[in-house]
Scaffold this motif. Structure first.
Motif, short mmCIF file in Angstrom:
data_model
loop_
_atom_site.label_atom_id
_atom_site.label_comp_id
_atom_site.label_asym_id
_atom_site.label_seq_id
_atom_site.Cartn_x
_atom_site.Cartn_y
_atom_site.Cartn_z
N LEU A 63 0.82 -1.20 0.00
CA LEU A 63 0.00 0.00 0.00
C LEU A 63 0.85 1.25 0.00
O LEU A 63 0.37 2.34 0.29
CB LEU A 63 -0.93 -0.01 1.21
CG LEU A 63 -1.86 -1.24 1.31
CD1 LEU A 63 -2.69 -1.16 2.57
CD2 LEU A 63 -2.76 -1.33 0.10
N ILE A 80 -8.51 1.26 0.55
CA ILE A 80 -8.51 2.71 0.73
C ILE A 80 -7.87 3.01 2.07
O ILE A 80 -8.16 2.35 3.07
CB ILE A 80 -9.94 3.29 0.60
CG1 ILE A 80 -9.90 4.82 0.62
CG2 ILE A 80 -10.88 2.74 1.67
CD1 ILE A 80 -11.17 5.46 0.07
N VAL A 81 -6.94 3.94 2.07
CA VAL A 81 -6.15 4.24 3.25
C VAL A 81 -6.52 5.64 3.74
O VAL A 81 -6.57 6.58 2.95
CB VAL A 81 -4.65 4.22 2.92
CG1 VAL A 81 -3.81 4.52 4.15
CG2 VAL A 81 -4.24 2.88 2.33
N CYS A 82 -6.78 5.77 5.04
CA CYS A 82 -7.07 7.09 5.60
C CYS A 82 -5.74 7.82 5.85
O CYS A 82 -4.88 7.31 6.57
CB CYS A 82 -7.86 6.99 6.88
SG CYS A 82 -8.16 8.62 7.62
N ARG A 87 -5.87 4.02 8.95
CA ARG A 87 -6.80 2.91 8.81
C ARG A 87 -6.94 2.46 7.36
O ARG A 87 -6.91 3.29 6.44
CB ARG A 87 -8.13 3.42 9.37
CG ARG A 87 -9.31 2.68 8.92
CD ARG A 87 -10.56 3.30 9.49
NE ARG A 87 -11.66 2.45 9.06
CZ ARG A 87 -12.80 2.32 9.71
NH1 ARG A 87 -13.02 3.02 10.79
NH2 ARG A 87 -13.71 1.50 9.26
N VAL A 88 -7.09 1.16 7.16
CA VAL A 88 -7.22 0.60 5.81
C VAL A 88 -8.57 -0.09 5.68
O VAL A 88 -8.92 -0.92 6.51
CB VAL A 88 -6.11 -0.44 5.53
CG1 VAL A 88 -6.29 -1.06 4.16
CG2 VAL A 88 -4.74 0.20 5.64
N ASP A 89 -9.36 0.28 4.68
CA ASP A 89 -10.63 -0.40 4.45
C ASP A 89 -10.66 -1.06 3.08
O ASP A 89 -9.87 -0.74 2.20
CB ASP A 89 -11.79 0.60 4.58
CG ASP A 89 -12.15 0.86 6.05
OD1 ASP A 89 -12.64 -0.08 6.70
OD2 ASP A 89 -11.92 1.98 6.53
N GLU A 90 -11.60 -1.99 2.95
CA GLU A 90 -11.75 -2.72 1.70
C GLU A 90 -12.57 -1.90 0.71
O GLU A 90 -13.50 -1.20 1.09
CB GLU A 90 -12.53 -4.03 1.95
CG GLU A 90 -12.15 -4.77 3.21
CD GLU A 90 -10.86 -5.54 3.07
OE1 GLU A 90 -10.49 -5.88 1.94
OE2 GLU A 90 -10.20 -5.78 4.11
N VAL A 91 -12.23 -2.05 -0.54
CA VAL A 91 -13.02 -1.45 -1.62
C VAL A 91 -13.44 -2.59 -2.53
O VAL A 91 -12.59 -3.27 -3.10
CB VAL A 91 -12.19 -0.44 -2.42
CG1 VAL A 91 -12.95 0.02 -3.67
CG2 VAL A 91 -11.83 0.76 -1.55
N GLU A 119 -6.64 7.01 -1.52
CA GLU A 119 -6.29 7.73 -0.30
C GLU A 119 -7.36 8.76 -0.03
O GLU A 119 -7.87 9.38 -0.95
CB GLU A 119 -4.94 8.44 -0.47
CG GLU A 119 -3.78 7.48 -0.38
CD GLU A 119 -2.49 8.13 -0.84
OE1 GLU A 119 -2.43 9.38 -0.88
OE2 GLU A 119 -1.57 7.38 -1.19
N CYS A 122 -11.27 9.06 6.33
CA CYS A 122 -12.35 8.15 6.70
C CYS A 122 -13.43 8.87 7.50
O CYS A 122 -13.26 10.00 7.94
CB CYS A 122 -11.80 6.97 7.51
SG CYS A 122 -11.34 7.37 9.20
#
Lengths: 130, 130
Positions: A63, A80-82, A87-91, A119, A122
């Motif tokens: 990432l 997607i990274v804040c 924090r890392v979330d799924e897309v 990027e 969040c």
DNA sequence: AATAGTATTTAGACTTAGTATAAATTTAAT
DNA sequence: ATTAAATTTATACTAAGTCTAAATACTATT
């Protein structure tokens, strides 16, 4: 590609990655193993991570940080990274096929795969409480 | 953000990056500087690369390799990497705005930016001569 | 032009993430 | 049971980059 050989160590690491809902780095994985009472050699963890990645049981995420992260979700997806809190979330939405076709045509490549990292900021960082 | 301070070293490095048509790593940049008769300290090259990146004069590319690459083209664009020969080409088509909106809506993020790295096989590797 | 203060460069130590190697151990196959 | 192959372990090593303190260069003020 020979048949799957899940040693005790590899199984333990696979279980750990599949049962957590974030995307730990190798160092974090070692720390969690230790907390669960396991103590594997440094190299074993890296070896296992590569083995499991090659076997398609987990995914290695690059990432843009210094360390790779690992993801137990193997379906095709992105992240997607804040930029505020890390924090890392799924897309789950894939890039439109039309766009990929356009890129292939313009670059003269056979496009096999794409890595996408968004990027942004969040929800929690947008709406800090107090 | 204070005013731009382009020292001799920073200018030299900027010129080098702007005048080459590939995407060199820091190590490659140091090697090329040396070949051009310059000899800057290790740290100066990294410091300059960061400075120039922060100033928006060059771009740092994290393409999933171990080392960052640097790009003199600052317009918004993406990259495609050949999995056979490692060659990196520019991708000028942007991801469709509609897709980005969809991602923002689904993840609840404010999406500011996206990094996209395509992987595939380039024309030369598809059509090897003899 | 001299001085003081800030910024940059240099050299080199250090850190982080990961790879390589050789010996010891485990697993599999006859 | 014996041999061969694969894996784990411990540890040394590498690559990429950061940090630090001293030396140097630049800037502003008088």
């Amino acid at each position: 590609m020979s048949r799957l050989n899940l040693t005790t160590q590899r199984k333990t690491i696979l279980d750990l990655i599949q049962s957590c809902d974030d995307h730990p780095t190798a160092a974090e994985i070692m720390e969690r193993l230790r907390m669960n009472g396991h103590q594997f050699a440094y190299g074993t963890v890296y070896n296992s991570l590569r083995y499991l990645t090659d076997a398609g049981l987990i995914r290695e995420l690059k990432l843009g940080e210094t360390a790779s992260r690992y993801d137990g979700r193997t379906e095709d997806h992105y992240h997607i990274v804040c930029t505020k809190c890390g924090r890392v979330d799924e897309v789950l939405s894939a890039p439109p096929a039309e766009w990929i076709r356009e890129v292939a045509a313009k670059t003269n490549y056979d496009v096999h795969h794409s890595q996408v990292v968004f990027e942004g900021v969040c929800y929690s960082c947008k709406h800090p409480k107090a």
